[in-house]
Design an enzyme around this catalytic site. Sequence first.
Site, mmCIF file in Angstrom:
data_model
loop_
_atom_site.group_PDB
_atom_site.id
_atom_site.type_symbol
_atom_site.label_atom_id
_atom_site.label_comp_id
_atom_site.label_asym_id
_atom_site.label_seq_id
_atom_site.Cartn_x
_atom_site.Cartn_y
_atom_site.Cartn_z
ATOM 1 N N SER A 300 31.533 23.549 0.374
ATOM 2 C CA SER A 300 32.685 22.046 -0.593
ATOM 3 C C SER A 300 31.817 22.744 -1.538
ATOM 4 O O SER A 300 33.054 23.592 -2.177
ATOM 5 C CB SER A 300 31.036 21.856 -0.116
ATOM 6 O OG SER A 300 30.781 20.370 -0.962
ATOM 7 N N ASP A 311 42.029 31.483 -8.102
ATOM 8 C CA ASP A 311 43.074 30.666 -8.385
ATOM 9 C C ASP A 311 43.347 31.289 -9.964
ATOM 10 O O ASP A 311 44.513 30.881 -10.343
ATOM 11 C CB ASP A 311 42.631 29.262 -7.988
ATOM 12 C CG ASP A 311 43.327 29.275 -6.504
ATOM 13 O OD1 ASP A 311 43.155 30.225 -5.708
ATOM 14 O OD2 ASP A 311 43.964 27.923 -6.199
ATOM 15 N N LYS A 325 35.268 23.532 3.684
ATOM 16 C CA LYS A 325 35.346 22.399 3.214
ATOM 17 C C LYS A 325 35.948 20.869 2.387
ATOM 18 O O LYS A 325 35.363 22.296 1.137
ATOM 19 C CB LYS A 325 33.733 21.283 3.805
ATOM 20 C CG LYS A 325 33.610 20.118 3.686
ATOM 21 C CD LYS A 325 31.520 19.914 3.095
ATOM 22 C CE LYS A 325 31.689 18.282 3.242
ATOM 23 N NZ LYS A 325 32.025 18.494 1.366
#
Length: 542
Positions: A300, A311, A325
């Site tokens: 999460s 990223d 998740k």
Amino acid sequence: MKKKYQYILPTVLAMVLAIGIFIGGKLHFNDSPEKLFSTNSKKDKLNRLIDYIDYEYVDEVDTDSIVDVTVNNILGKLDPHSVYIPRSEMKEISESMKGDFVGIGISFYKFRDTITVIRPIKNGPSHRRGIKPGDRILMADGDTLFGKRIPNSEIVDRLKGKAGSRVKLTVYRKTEDRIFDVTVRRGKVPIKSVESYYMLTDDMGYIKINRFAESTFSEFLAALQKLKIRGADKLVLDLRDNPGGYLGIAEQLADEFLEEGKLILYTENKKGNIKKAYATDKGNFEDRPVYVLINERSASASEIIAGALQDNDIGTIVGRRSFGKGLVQREMDLGDGSAVRLTVSRYYTPTGRSIQKSYENGHQEDYYQEFINRYHSGELISVDSIKVADSLKFKTPKGKIVYGGGGIIPDVFVPIGSNQEEAIESMDDTYEFFSFFIFEHLEKDRTRYSHLSKSEFLEEFRVDDILFEQFIDFMLNRKVKLDFYAQEKKIKAYLKANLAEQLFSPNLSAQIKGEHDAMLKKVLELDSIASAAMPIEGPLLD
């Protein structure tokens, strides 16, 4: 709005109908109130069934429990993260996520039927009134607190109360062999989410976060500031075993490492509405080396941070593939003290990948037992065993290949330890055998370590063979089988770490354990061979 519902709905049906009505109102659906409250055959069916059971069934039935089962069954048809929180559990969960509760500020064991203080929380209510480690709390306002039949939950309830209220404690201090009374004014007691922090090297700090609660960001900033004062120009952010928490807190924390304008994540609901979160100009650790540690139990909010940094080509993600998740929940009050956490959107990392693993089978057991599948597939031991799909391949701005589906794959892989090593971890974290043993050891004579300062304990103290052999006997009496002598070095380190925690602080304990941590060893190795001009290239999967 809650009162409006109470006039319309019978109390006993509130939770059932809330799934179809109350949640809709909370989510701001476009349906008008007239439409929401119009006749609905599905809701009428539930209404009538509960009424029939309530008024006609041959035996007395707790219809509240039936409603609970109904709600759980409904949510069980959705996804593994849409869950019902009964009223009995709401207070504890709320306190955990808020980051504090009102109490007297002690950590304790129920030792031989009696509450025995492990350590009063520094500057907390009990600490200010002179409560010491080893003190036995016998009574609270005249109520007996010792005895086998008193559960820990009842003891905690008796010690908790309203902020500012007073409780008279009757205490036995073994070191002085005396009983005395002391009055403690209850106050806010923090539930720390920054579990520990310390300097890993002269210029690298370490911070361990165990969940993302309301207080996590402020705790993190406080720890980071202290480390920077001590010279930290690099950071290890340990998110292993962190199950997540508040989305907004994860966004704030990720912002500390990202330049203004960088995308942190975006969410999308079933209507296609997209909400993007960008970094602001408030970052305190931008353009500095950061290593993020993750494992198969990092989920999460932990994955949001790891994905945002990965990223954006910031830092290095070290460890094993995370949980997977990628769903966002919203907690909604059901009007009777219970609540539902309903999945309302999916989140995506800056490159556009969803890291949500499949829940097609719909079985909670299968979903959460995927760890076993990962173990048997070999992916916890070898990076080459991680299965990826080319259809879920994405590229970062600098051309690094990353994958969606089923978690964050680290830039640098570190395999899980041997069965014996993992058993020691479990003995420490899950079963707390080390902690119990050390507590009983200290109970025999708490003065034996009083001459040692924190620095002397860290640098000079060594666990001797006598204590090691006593621990082996302790474990054998509990039917635990392990090659203790093959793991002697690590066991002695964990004994010392637990001594450090009970005598001094969690930070000192973490520092001692860190010397035997494979992922931290990998970070130090990476840091020693890398330079600012030569960032770690990845990923290892291509």
